[in-house]
Write an enzyme that holds these catalytic residues in place. Sequence first.
Site, PDB file in Angstrom:
ATOM      1  N   GLU A  75      -0.998  34.299  30.678  1.00 20.12           N
ATOM      2  CA  GLU A  75      -2.212  35.087  30.768  1.00 20.12           C
ATOM      3  C   GLU A  75      -2.123  36.236  31.733  1.00 20.12           C
ATOM      4  O   GLU A  75      -1.505  36.294  32.652  1.00 20.12           O
ATOM      5  CB  GLU A  75      -3.342  34.097  31.107  1.00 20.12           C
ATOM      6  N   THR A  76      -2.832  37.315  31.232  1.00 19.23           N
ATOM      7  CA  THR A  76      -2.815  38.563  32.220  1.00 19.23           C
ATOM      8  C   THR A  76      -4.656  38.416  32.316  1.00 19.23           C
ATOM      9  O   THR A  76      -5.450  38.329  31.104  1.00 19.23           O
ATOM     10  CB  THR A  76      -2.609  39.715  31.426  1.00 19.23           C
TER      11      THR A  76
END
Length: 199
Positions: free
Chosen positions: A46-47
């Site tokens: 995830e970002t």
Amino acid sequence: MQISVFIIDAFTNQPFGGNPAAVCLLEDELEESWHQKIAAEMNLSETAFIRKLHPTDDFTKSSRFGLRWFTPTNEVPLCGHATLASAAVLFHKKNMNPTITFITLSGELKARQAGGEIVLDLPLYFTYPQDFQEVEELAKAAVGDMNIQEIRYSPDTKKLLICLSEVYERYLISFISLHKLWEGGIPFTSLFNFYLAPS
């Protein structure tokens, strides 16, 4: 446009351990397509993108921010470790507030400092037992012949939770998710969560 990007290892106090997430601090509005492009470039599970809710907000003084999460392929409605990483970045930047509120697709999430740690208040999604025969074909597609202890369904997240027997190692959960993701082009991890029975 310049964007500050941090790589944070959540759930650890050791470098290169834990669960990594990228965190981007957005001083200005970001073109919508760039969220996905940056997440693909970061290539982590995830970002997170933290944005100001008002132009006069400040990352060190404000207590409410927008927060979105992207995998390398799509936006997701919730990510615990990237939320923790986002709070860590803001507190590291000397945010003066004891509690930070994130406005997200999953509602308001709160992060607070407690001693040297960060505590998150995440939503509680109820799950309900699922009749194995109703989802047998889907479950077998997910885990093959692995021993399934229990299957539950969350109507809030629209996900099946497959509880595997404790005889399996934790790394197999990542292996299943990553390898099945590409079979048939199905966004596999958007359908299932896997967990191991408590030992």
